[in-house]
Design an enzyme around this catalytic site. Structure first.
Site, mmCIF file in Angstrom:
data_model
loop_
_atom_site.group_PDB
_atom_site.id
_atom_site.type_symbol
_atom_site.label_atom_id
_atom_site.label_comp_id
_atom_site.label_asym_id
_atom_site.label_seq_id
_atom_site.Cartn_x
_atom_site.Cartn_y
_atom_site.Cartn_z
ATOM 1 N N ASN A 35 -10.668 -1.752 -70.705
ATOM 2 C CA ASN A 35 -10.281 -1.615 -69.292
ATOM 3 C C ASN A 35 -11.477 -1.836 -68.378
ATOM 4 O OD1 ASN A 35 -8.224 -1.148 -67.380
ATOM 5 N ND2 ASN A 35 -8.966 0.929 -67.027
ATOM 6 N N LEU A 59 -14.318 3.323 -80.202
ATOM 7 C CA LEU A 59 -14.604 4.648 -80.767
ATOM 8 C C LEU A 59 -13.859 4.878 -82.076
ATOM 9 C CD1 LEU A 59 -14.613 7.254 -77.866
ATOM 10 C CD2 LEU A 59 -16.537 6.127 -78.977
ATOM 11 N N SER A 124 -9.300 16.408 -66.729
ATOM 12 C CA SER A 124 -8.608 15.989 -65.512
ATOM 13 C C SER A 124 -7.814 17.156 -64.945
ATOM 14 C CB SER A 124 -7.644 14.854 -65.875
ATOM 15 O OG SER A 124 -6.732 14.622 -64.826
ATOM 16 N N ALA A 125 -7.637 17.159 -63.631
ATOM 17 C CA ALA A 125 -6.788 18.166 -62.982
ATOM 18 C C ALA A 125 -5.357 18.051 -63.472
ATOM 19 C CB ALA A 125 -6.845 17.982 -61.473
ATOM 20 N N TYR A 148 -0.501 11.549 -71.428
ATOM 21 C CA TYR A 148 -1.905 11.378 -71.033
ATOM 22 C C TYR A 148 -2.556 12.749 -70.818
ATOM 23 C CZ TYR A 148 -5.865 10.965 -67.877
ATOM 24 O OH TYR A 148 -7.090 11.127 -67.305
ATOM 25 N N LYS A 152 -5.702 15.111 -72.815
ATOM 26 C CA LYS A 152 -6.849 15.808 -72.217
ATOM 27 C C LYS A 152 -6.854 17.274 -72.638
ATOM 28 C CE LYS A 152 -8.614 12.365 -70.015
ATOM 29 N NZ LYS A 152 -9.857 11.789 -70.521
ATOM 30 N N PHE A 177 -10.597 15.930 -59.965
ATOM 31 C CA PHE A 177 -9.417 15.818 -59.112
ATOM 32 C C PHE A 177 -9.184 14.320 -58.860
ATOM 33 C CE2 PHE A 177 -7.599 20.003 -58.491
ATOM 34 C CZ PHE A 177 -8.397 20.660 -59.411
ATOM 35 N N ASN A 178 -9.122 13.827 -57.640
ATOM 36 C CA ASN A 178 -8.776 12.398 -57.483
ATOM 37 C C ASN A 178 -9.992 11.578 -57.044
ATOM 38 O OD1 ASN A 178 -6.217 13.915 -57.384
ATOM 39 N ND2 ASN A 178 -5.292 11.922 -57.029
ATOM 40 N N ASN A 197 -1.885 1.781 -59.841
ATOM 41 C CA ASN A 197 -0.959 2.920 -59.800
ATOM 42 C C ASN A 197 -1.407 3.927 -58.756
ATOM 43 O OD1 ASN A 197 0.579 2.210 -62.167
ATOM 44 N ND2 ASN A 197 -1.239 2.735 -63.359
ATOM 45 N N ASN A 198 -2.709 4.000 -58.540
ATOM 46 C CA ASN A 198 -3.255 5.073 -57.700
ATOM 47 C C ASN A 198 -3.317 4.664 -56.228
ATOM 48 O OD1 ASN A 198 -5.200 5.567 -60.516
ATOM 49 N ND2 ASN A 198 -3.847 7.153 -59.765
HETATM 50 P P1 NAD Z 1 -11.886 3.444 -66.776
HETATM 51 O O1 NAD Z 1 -10.700 2.907 -67.491
HETATM 52 O O2 NAD Z 1 -12.439 2.665 -65.647
HETATM 53 O O3 NAD Z 1 -13.058 3.725 -67.822
HETATM 54 C C1 NAD Z 1 -12.815 4.099 -69.162
HETATM 55 C C2 NAD Z 1 -13.641 3.184 -70.057
HETATM 56 O O4 NAD Z 1 -13.425 3.551 -71.428
HETATM 57 C C3 NAD Z 1 -13.263 1.714 -69.923
HETATM 58 O O5 NAD Z 1 -14.434 0.962 -69.691
HETATM 59 C C4 NAD Z 1 -12.612 1.359 -71.269
HETATM 60 O O6 NAD Z 1 -12.850 0.027 -71.623
HETATM 61 C C5 NAD Z 1 -13.294 2.357 -72.198
HETATM 62 N N1 NAD Z 1 -12.521 2.718 -73.393
HETATM 63 C C6 NAD Z 1 -11.237 3.148 -73.465
HETATM 64 N N2 NAD Z 1 -10.907 3.398 -74.745
HETATM 65 C C7 NAD Z 1 -11.996 3.128 -75.499
HETATM 66 C C8 NAD Z 1 -12.278 3.192 -76.889
HETATM 67 N N3 NAD Z 1 -11.352 3.549 -77.785
HETATM 68 N N4 NAD Z 1 -13.510 2.855 -77.323
HETATM 69 C C9 NAD Z 1 -14.464 2.466 -76.443
HETATM 70 N N5 NAD Z 1 -14.245 2.381 -75.104
HETATM 71 C C10 NAD Z 1 -13.035 2.717 -74.642
HETATM 72 O O7 NAD Z 1 -11.504 4.926 -66.311
HETATM 73 P P2 NAD Z 1 -12.289 5.904 -65.328
HETATM 74 O O8 NAD Z 1 -11.479 6.039 -64.095
HETATM 75 O O9 NAD Z 1 -13.719 5.542 -65.249
HETATM 76 O O10 NAD Z 1 -12.106 7.258 -66.144
HETATM 77 C C11 NAD Z 1 -13.096 7.724 -67.045
HETATM 78 C C12 NAD Z 1 -12.574 8.963 -67.736
HETATM 79 O O11 NAD Z 1 -12.238 9.944 -66.751
HETATM 80 C C13 NAD Z 1 -11.297 8.742 -68.554
HETATM 81 O O12 NAD Z 1 -11.367 9.524 -69.719
HETATM 82 C C14 NAD Z 1 -10.200 9.256 -67.646
HETATM 83 O O13 NAD Z 1 -9.093 9.752 -68.371
HETATM 84 C C15 NAD Z 1 -10.916 10.400 -66.929
HETATM 85 N N6 NAD Z 1 -10.319 10.709 -65.602
HETATM 86 C C16 NAD Z 1 -10.164 9.698 -64.688
HETATM 87 C C17 NAD Z 1 -9.586 9.985 -63.453
HETATM 88 C C18 NAD Z 1 -9.343 8.911 -62.444
HETATM 89 O O14 NAD Z 1 -8.497 9.112 -61.564
HETATM 90 N N7 NAD Z 1 -10.048 7.784 -62.490
HETATM 91 C C19 NAD Z 1 -9.218 11.316 -63.154
HETATM 92 C C20 NAD Z 1 -9.411 12.304 -64.105
HETATM 93 C C21 NAD Z 1 -9.981 11.991 -65.349
HETATM 94 C C1 WQD Z 2 -1.788 10.314 -55.027
HETATM 95 C C2 WQD Z 2 -0.666 10.499 -54.010
HETATM 96 C C3 WQD Z 2 1.477 9.763 -54.801
HETATM 97 C C4 WQD Z 2 0.470 5.506 -55.051
HETATM 98 C C5 WQD Z 2 -3.046 10.362 -60.912
HETATM 99 C C6 WQD Z 2 -2.855 10.886 -62.312
HETATM 100 C C7 WQD Z 2 -3.903 11.892 -62.642
HETATM 101 C C8 WQD Z 2 -5.318 11.397 -62.331
HETATM 102 C C9 WQD Z 2 -5.435 10.685 -61.040
HETATM 103 C C10 WQD Z 2 -6.489 10.852 -64.347
HETATM 104 C C11 WQD Z 2 0.641 11.023 -54.625
HETATM 105 C C12 WQD Z 2 1.033 8.917 -53.621
HETATM 106 C C13 WQD Z 2 0.410 6.876 -54.839
HETATM 107 C C14 WQD Z 2 1.307 4.727 -54.227
HETATM 108 C C15 WQD Z 2 1.940 6.708 -53.032
HETATM 109 N N1 WQD Z 2 -5.839 10.514 -63.308
HETATM 110 N N2 WQD Z 2 1.123 7.474 -53.848
HETATM 111 N N3 WQD Z 2 2.019 5.351 -53.230
HETATM 112 O O1 WQD Z 2 -0.727 11.115 -58.940
HETATM 113 O O2 WQD Z 2 -2.501 12.627 -57.921
HETATM 114 O O3 WQD Z 2 -2.973 11.456 -60.015
HETATM 115 O O4 WQD Z 2 -4.349 9.781 -60.849
HETATM 116 O O5 WQD Z 2 -6.636 11.916 -64.858
HETATM 117 O O6 WQD Z 2 -3.736 12.199 -63.984
HETATM 118 O O7 WQD Z 2 -1.566 11.490 -62.399
HETATM 119 O O8 WQD Z 2 -2.879 10.153 -57.947
HETATM 120 O O9 WQD Z 2 -3.426 8.204 -56.565
HETATM 121 O O10 WQD Z 2 -1.452 8.070 -58.132
HETATM 122 O O11 WQD Z 2 -1.293 9.522 -56.106
HETATM 123 O O12 WQD Z 2 2.619 7.236 -52.132
HETATM 124 O O13 WQD Z 2 1.423 3.495 -54.380
HETATM 125 O O14 WQD Z 2 -0.326 9.210 -53.436
HETATM 126 O O15 WQD Z 2 2.857 9.992 -54.752
HETATM 127 O O16 WQD Z 2 1.220 11.885 -53.695
HETATM 128 P P1 WQD Z 2 -2.148 11.380 -58.678
HETATM 129 P P2 WQD Z 2 -2.289 8.887 -57.221
#
Ligand code: NAD
Ligand code: WQD
Length: 357
Positions: A35, A59, A124-125, A148, A152, A177-178, A197-198
């Site tokens: 990714n 991994l 994650s939250a 997912y 966690k 959080f976000n 998605n976000n």
């Molecule tokens: P990201 O997808 O940008 O980064 C994750 C990285 O891990 C990617 O570069 C991907 O290629 C690598 N990866 C995935 N599976 C792998 C594997 N099996 N072996 C080696 N590499 C692998 O995501 P991010 O937003 O930087 O998130 C980082 C971490 O934080 C993740 O564990 C995610 O679940 C967690 N997290 C993210 C958010 C968010 O909203 N971005 C929120 C809460 C927690």
């Molecule tokens: C935020 C708000 C949506 C998109 C998700 C995962 C969570 C974490 C972070 C990793 C919500 C609204 C969104 C859109 C919208 N990831 N929204 N239109 O749902 O809080 O969290 O990402 O751990 O696990 O569930 O974040 O950015 O998707 O949404 O109206 O096109 O925006 O309904 O209220 P979320 P989000």
């Protein structure tokens, strides 16, 4: 001694690499680029003027992972690698459990073999599910609602059990959080594959003209304007939180759980307004029904991280939107466009295994 960063090429990983390198740490990155793209790491090097090794491995490939530990002196691991899309995890749970949970077990087995027992984990939250009250404290009930989130939660439990079995392990469970925003330089940021998605990646792609309009998922929640409320945190504040957490686990054993958020909640429409003001672009939107699985409101109680880590999120939503917009407008297609222009010496991700410095 070096810090191993799994998933270091991703969104939060790259920003954390920058903060660690700027703080003088030696790092080694492991990523399978499922990714992300090698270009993100080339830019980390350019930004910091520092070199580091990158291993393009999965991994799940224990043998290659062992090679990383044999070839390098590793003191601690910051473990970002994982899949993170909720909908995808509902559609294909086995993929998520295999990649996230088994991937972490293999990592911990190799760490144990090489007597490396310090780990910072990206939780994650989402583990809180729909909270009974806000702000959410770390001791709130965990009742996550999707595969997912369950990966966690399971990994948190595995790391707790590991500590119970051997108290010389030191673990930080960071519940983000976000995360939004990007590095001030506009050189690194979030580069989602396909339609985001976000919320913020979606808004910024509307602003740059790649998507037509935002779909707002529900305006009938019991919140200030009926739209969902979240605790958005600047990715650089989050990255700095990892540096503090690393200092903590390198100086004390135990399992430490921290919320990393700002403690403030903003609605979808507030985020749209702020983004419009900071970017000068209009964000057309349509109100749709609620997105299945969404919760109305979520924001963090951050006192524990403030007190125990000496860390506090400092960047407000104006800065988060400004920095997101700078990144998106300078890189309308994320890292995609720059692959051919890049002078990176990093081989293509088709290679099974490579090391580059
Ligand atoms: P990201 O997808 O940008 O980064 C994750 C990285 O891990 C990617 O570069 C991907 O290629 C690598 N990866 C995935 N599976 C792998 C594997 N099996 N072996 C080696 N590499 C692998 O995501 P991010 O937003 O930087 O998130 C980082 C971490 O934080 C993740 O564990 C995610 O679940 C967690 N997290 C993210 C958010 C968010 O909203 N971005 C929120 C809460 C927690
Ligand atoms: C935020 C708000 C949506 C998109 C998700 C995962 C969570 C974490 C972070 C990793 C919500 C609204 C969104 C859109 C919208 N990831 N929204 N239109 O749902 O809080 O969290 O990402 O751990 O696990 O569930 O974040 O950015 O998707 O949404 O109206 O096109 O925006 O309904 O209220 P979320 P989000």
């Amino acid at each position: 001694m070096a810090v191993l960063i799994t998933g270091g090429a991703g969104y939060i990983g790259t920003h954390t690499c920058v903060e660690l390198l700027n703080d003088g740490y030696e790092i080694i990155v492991v990523d399978n680029f499922s990714n992300s793209q090698p270009e993100s790491l080339r830019r980390v090097k350019e930004l910091t003027g520092r070199e580091f090794k990158t291993y393009a491995i999965d991994l799940l490939d224990a043998q290659s992972l062992e090679r990383v530990f044999t070839e390098n002196l590793i003191s601690s691991v910051v473990h970002f690698a994982g899949l993170k899309a909720v909908g995808e995890s509902v559609a294909d749970p086995l993929w998520y459990y295999r990649n996230n949970v088994i991937g972490t077990i293999i990592l911990c087995e190799v760490m144990k073999k090489f007597q490396v027992k310090n780990i910072v984990f990206s939780s994650s939250a989402t583990v809180y599910g729909q909270p009974d009250q806000v702000p959410i404290r770390e001791n709130a009930l965990l009742k996550t609602t999707n595969p997912y989130g369950r990966t966690k939660h399971m990994i948190e439990e595995i790391l707790r059990d590991l500590y119970i079995s051997d108290s010389s392990w030191s673990v930080a469970l960071l519940r983000y959080f976000n995360p939004i925003g990007a590095h001030k330089s506009g050189m690194i940021g979030e580069s989602p594959k396909g339609i985001p998605n976000n919320l913020l990646p979606y808004i910024s792609q509307v602003a740059v003209g790649s998507l037509d309009e935002l779909r707002v998922f529900g305006n009938d929640y019991e919140t200030k304007d009926g739209t969902g409320v979240r605790d958005y945190i600047h990715v650089v504040d989050l990255a700095i939180g990892h540096v503090r957490a690393l200092e903590k686990i390198e100086s004390s054993d135990g399992v430490h759980t921290y919320n990393l958020g700002t403690g403030k909640g903003y609605s979808v429409l507030e985020m749209v307004d702020t983004f419009e003001e900071t970017s000068g672009k209009s964000i057309p939107y349509t109100i749709l029904g609620r997105r299945p699985g969404d919760i109305p409101i979520c924001f963090a109680e951050t006192t524990k991280a403030n007190v125990e880590l000496g860390w506090r999120a400092e960047r407000g939503i104006d800065e988060m939107c400004e920095d997101t917009w700078r990144w998106q407008s300078l890189n309308p297609n994320g890292y995609e466009q720059s692959n051919t222009e890049s002078e990176t010496s990093v081989p293509s991700k088709a290679a099974d295994f490579f090391v580059t410095k």
